[in-house]
Design an enzyme around this catalytic site. Structure first.
Site, PDB file in Angstrom:
ATOM      1  N   GLY A 230      11.146  15.454  13.775  1.00  0.00           N
ATOM      2  CA  GLY A 230      12.253  15.061  12.907  1.00  0.00           C
ATOM      3  C   GLY A 230      13.507  14.590  13.603  1.00  0.00           C
ATOM      4  O   GLY A 230      14.479  14.244  12.936  1.00  0.00           O
ATOM      5  N   GLU A 272       7.705  19.126  18.245  1.00  0.00           N
ATOM      6  CA  GLU A 272       6.572  18.253  17.918  1.00  0.00           C
ATOM      7  C   GLU A 272       7.107  16.947  17.330  1.00  0.00           C
ATOM      8  O   GLU A 272       6.806  16.595  16.199  1.00  0.00           O
ATOM      9  CB  GLU A 272       5.587  18.961  16.968  1.00  0.00           C
ATOM     10  CG  GLU A 272       6.240  19.618  15.782  1.00  0.00           C
ATOM     11  CD  GLU A 272       5.308  20.475  14.930  1.00  0.00           C
ATOM     12  OE1 GLU A 272       4.404  21.137  15.478  1.00  0.00           O
ATOM     13  OE2 GLU A 272       5.503  20.501  13.708  1.00  0.00           O
ATOM     14  N   GLY A 274       7.547  12.930  16.863  1.00  0.00           N
ATOM     15  CA  GLY A 274       6.752  11.703  16.918  1.00  0.00           C
ATOM     16  C   GLY A 274       7.672  10.516  17.112  1.00  0.00           C
ATOM     17  O   GLY A 274       7.712   9.868  18.160  1.00  0.00           O
ATOM     18  N   ARG A 275       8.485  10.296  16.086  1.00  0.00           N
ATOM     19  CA  ARG A 275       9.378   9.130  16.058  1.00  0.00           C
ATOM     20  C   ARG A 275      10.235   8.999  17.321  1.00  0.00           C
ATOM     21  O   ARG A 275      10.357   7.914  17.893  1.00  0.00           O
ATOM     22  CB  ARG A 275      10.298   9.272  14.840  1.00  0.00           C
ATOM     23  CG  ARG A 275      11.046   8.037  14.462  1.00  0.00           C
ATOM     24  CD  ARG A 275      12.062   8.341  13.354  1.00  0.00           C
ATOM     25  NE  ARG A 275      11.553   9.230  12.327  1.00  0.00           N
ATOM     26  CZ  ARG A 275      10.855   8.834  11.256  1.00  0.00           C
ATOM     27  NH1 ARG A 275      10.623   7.571  11.062  1.00  0.00           N
ATOM     28  NH2 ARG A 275      10.420   9.706  10.372  1.00  0.00           N
ATOM     29  N   ARG A 310       7.160   1.283   5.848  1.00  0.00           N
ATOM     30  CA  ARG A 310       8.408   2.037   5.703  1.00  0.00           C
ATOM     31  C   ARG A 310       9.488   1.340   4.859  1.00  0.00           C
ATOM     32  O   ARG A 310      10.132   1.994   4.052  1.00  0.00           O
ATOM     33  CB  ARG A 310       8.961   2.426   7.082  1.00  0.00           C
ATOM     34  CG  ARG A 310       7.995   3.310   7.876  1.00  0.00           C
ATOM     35  CD  ARG A 310       8.590   3.833   9.166  1.00  0.00           C
ATOM     36  NE  ARG A 310       9.628   4.811   8.911  1.00  0.00           N
ATOM     37  CZ  ARG A 310      10.923   4.596   9.045  1.00  0.00           C
ATOM     38  NH1 ARG A 310      11.366   3.440   9.475  1.00  0.00           N
ATOM     39  NH2 ARG A 310      11.780   5.543   8.768  1.00  0.00           N
ATOM     40  N   CYS A 341       0.737  -8.598  -3.466  1.00  0.00           N
ATOM     41  CA  CYS A 341       1.162  -8.894  -4.831  1.00  0.00           C
ATOM     42  C   CYS A 341       1.996  -7.722  -5.361  1.00  0.00           C
ATOM     43  O   CYS A 341       1.661  -7.091  -6.367  1.00  0.00           O
ATOM     44  CB  CYS A 341      -0.051  -9.146  -5.716  1.00  0.00           C
ATOM     45  SG  CYS A 341      -1.073 -10.470  -5.063  1.00  0.00           S
ATOM     46  N   GLU A 342       3.018  -7.407  -4.627  1.00  0.00           N
ATOM     47  CA  GLU A 342       3.934  -6.305  -4.957  1.00  0.00           C
ATOM     48  C   GLU A 342       5.308  -6.774  -4.530  1.00  0.00           C
ATOM     49  O   GLU A 342       5.489  -7.193  -3.377  1.00  0.00           O
ATOM     50  CB  GLU A 342       3.599  -5.044  -4.121  1.00  0.00           C
ATOM     51  CG  GLU A 342       2.321  -4.342  -4.488  1.00  0.00           C
ATOM     52  CD  GLU A 342       2.425  -3.536  -5.771  1.00  0.00           C
ATOM     53  OE1 GLU A 342       3.561  -3.258  -6.215  1.00  0.00           O
ATOM     54  OE2 GLU A 342       1.367  -3.208  -6.328  1.00  0.00           O
TER      55      GLU A 342
HETATM   56  C1  LIG Z   1       5.523  14.288  10.611  1.00  0.00           C
HETATM   57  C2  LIG Z   1       5.604  15.573  11.321  1.00  0.00           C
HETATM   58  C3  LIG Z   1       6.107  15.627  12.629  1.00  0.00           C
HETATM   59  C4  LIG Z   1       6.679  14.432  13.337  1.00  0.00           C
HETATM   60  O1  LIG Z   1       7.773  13.908  12.674  1.00  0.00           O
HETATM   61  P1  LIG Z   1       8.719  12.828  13.400  1.00  0.00           P
HETATM   62  O2  LIG Z   1       9.729  12.509  12.338  1.00  0.00           O
HETATM   63  O3  LIG Z   1       7.862  11.674  13.736  1.00  0.00           O
HETATM   64  O4  LIG Z   1       9.302  13.483  14.589  1.00  0.00           O
HETATM   65  C5  LIG Z   1       6.086  16.835  13.274  1.00  0.00           C
HETATM   66  N1  LIG Z   1       5.603  17.951  12.678  1.00  0.00           N
HETATM   67  C6  LIG Z   1       5.122  17.947  11.430  1.00  0.00           C
HETATM   68  C7  LIG Z   1       4.602  19.197  10.841  1.00  0.00           C
HETATM   69  C8  LIG Z   1       5.112  16.759  10.694  1.00  0.00           C
HETATM   70  O5  LIG Z   1       4.635  16.751   9.455  1.00  0.00           O
END
Ligand SMILES: *Cc1c(COP(=O)(O)O)cnc(C)c1O
Length: 422
Positions: A230, A272, A274-275, A310, A341-342
């Site tokens: 997050g 954890e 991602g982004r 997104r 088509c949206e």
């Molecule tokens: C989606 C998610 C992440 C990664 O979120 P980012 O916004 O990409 O950092 C980590 N943990 C859980 C449980 C998630 O659902």
């Protein structure tokens, strides 16, 4: 400001497009590596720090292999994501299994791999016991409810479907201990794409407070806290990256004040994200097929929301560069649209760009996370290729684009021939 500089120019893209026609996502290996090292450096004084890359953000084994080499684990939330981690050789406690509404088979698979199982609900203790057995190490996801306010993407914790309530959390640890669990983790993820570093620090503070409470009330030592993912990335040119060092410094201070001051055993801190890890280092390259002028002016490109959902899903801003016109004045107002088509299949609405013409290449920024991964086949659209711009400037295809054969692969046309109308 957000970095809107590109690791390639128009000439390079024209050359790449000869072998790999647009649209495609291209990821910048060097920038991903530099960023991974920046994160590790910022957190080097945090006890036991480890990042588990959220596989769902960019589920590509080549990317996972690069990140594994940097010492990152994998955060998985489904069976295919677990299998993908395994294929890259990420196993055991290098996998965090943070799922919700989990099928039994996924717990079985996570247990087989020796992953850290992060339970989303108190009833999953029994469910896990029946499906895969009670492991020695378990983690619980906490939902603070009214105690925290969330943000736009994830919503308020009280409205969010994830995690245990506070009462359930304490009960859950007691039950788990009774059933033979010996090692414990504590998880929370209450924000998504959060740019305020203080919010992330507050999550760590909240979890450290709970670690103290759990020790005092249940005599259970929490081995690690997982502050979730997050952490946000700047999307608009005026936004700034989250200061990672400030997050680390804030967490360190909270650790001293809560864990050390209460003389608790050392507690590891993991995340954890991602982004944060790959988001800014991917680009969707698309070419302009048509210009349309009705009540508004439209740029019609060869990518669609099937390649990047997104903007349509959350109204997310993705910066757009018209290649070869980087320095031209932004004096035309366009909607940049795909071919679904949206009417929400638009990468940008009322965006000021240089004058665009058919044949122009657009680079849509920040597609390195939750970009290709959210692809779909609605309207018969095919997911694009993924390319990696290597450190040495060469380009490697790390996933080919889908073909109509892929689209038809789940259909049996022989059975169709035998299918009689009744
Ligand atoms: C989606 C998610 C992440 C990664 O979120 P980012 O916004 O990409 O950092 C980590 N943990 C859980 C449980 C998630 O659902």
């Amino acid at each position: 400001m957000a970095d809107t500089k590109l690791p390639f120019n128009k000439k390079k893209i024209i050359e790449i497009a000869k072998s790999y026609p647009t649209p495609f996502h291209i990821y910048d290996e060097k920038a991903i590596l530099d960023n991974a090292r920046r994160l590790k450096k910022a957190f080097k004084d945090i006890y036991g720090f480890k990042e588990y890359f959220a596989v769902k953000a960019l589920p590509n084994p080549f990317i996972l292999k690069i990140l594994k080499h940097e010492g990152f684990g994998a955060d998985c939330s489904s069976l295919p994501e677990l299998l993908l981690a395994e294929k890259v050789g990420i196993m055991g406690e290098d996998i965090m299994f943070s799922s919700n509404d989990t099928p039994a088979q996924e717990f079985v698979e996570a247990a087989r791999l020796g992953a850290i199982i992060n339970l989303d609900d108190i009833t999953h203790i029994d469910f896990l016991e029946k499906s895969a057995g009670i492991p020695k190490l378990i983690c619980f996801r906490y939902n603070p409810g009214k105690e925290r306010t969330g943000n736009a993407i994830i919503g308020h914790p009280e409205e969010a479907k994830f995690g245990f309530t506070r009462e359930q959390l304490l009960e859950g640890y007691a039950v788990a201990k009774e059933r033979g669990v010996e090692r414990f983790g504590l998880h929370a993820m209450v924000a998504s794409n959060e740019l305020d570093y203080k919010y992330i620090v507050q999550t760590a503070e909240m979890l450290f407070d709970l670690v103290v409470e759990i020790k005092q009330k249940l005599d259970i030592n929490i081995e690690f806290v997982n502050i979730g993912g997050g952490i946000g990335i700047p999307e608009k040119p005026e936004q700034r990256p989250v200061p990672l060092q400030r997050i680390a410094d804030g967490i360190k201070a909270a650790y001293e004040a809560k864990i050390v001051a209460n003389k608790l055993d050392p507690v590891k801190l993991v995340m954890e994200c991602g982004r944060l890890i790959t988001g800014p280092y991917g680009y969707l390259i698309t070419s302009v097929m048509h210009m349309k002028h009705i009540y508004k002016d439209y740029v019609g490109v060869d990518a669609s929301a099937a390649n990047l959902m997104r903007p349509g899903l959350y109204g997310a801003y993705h910066h757009i560069t018209v290649l070869g016109k980087e320095n031209a004045p932004l004096n035309h107002r366009y909607d940049v649209a795909g071919s679904l088509c949206e009417n929400n299949d638009k990468f940008a609405i009322d965006r000021m760009l240089p004058k665009v013409e058919p044949g122009d290449y657009l680079a849509i920024h920040n597609t390195g996370a939750h970009g290709h991964a959210m692809g779909f086949n609605y309207n018969g659209k095919l997911r694009s290729a993924e390319l990696l711009l290597r450190k040495d400037g060469s380009v490697e295809q790390i996933r080919r684009g889908e073909t109509t054969d892929d689209y038809f692969a789940t259909l049996n046309f022989d059975a169709l021939d035998d299918f009689k109308l009744k």
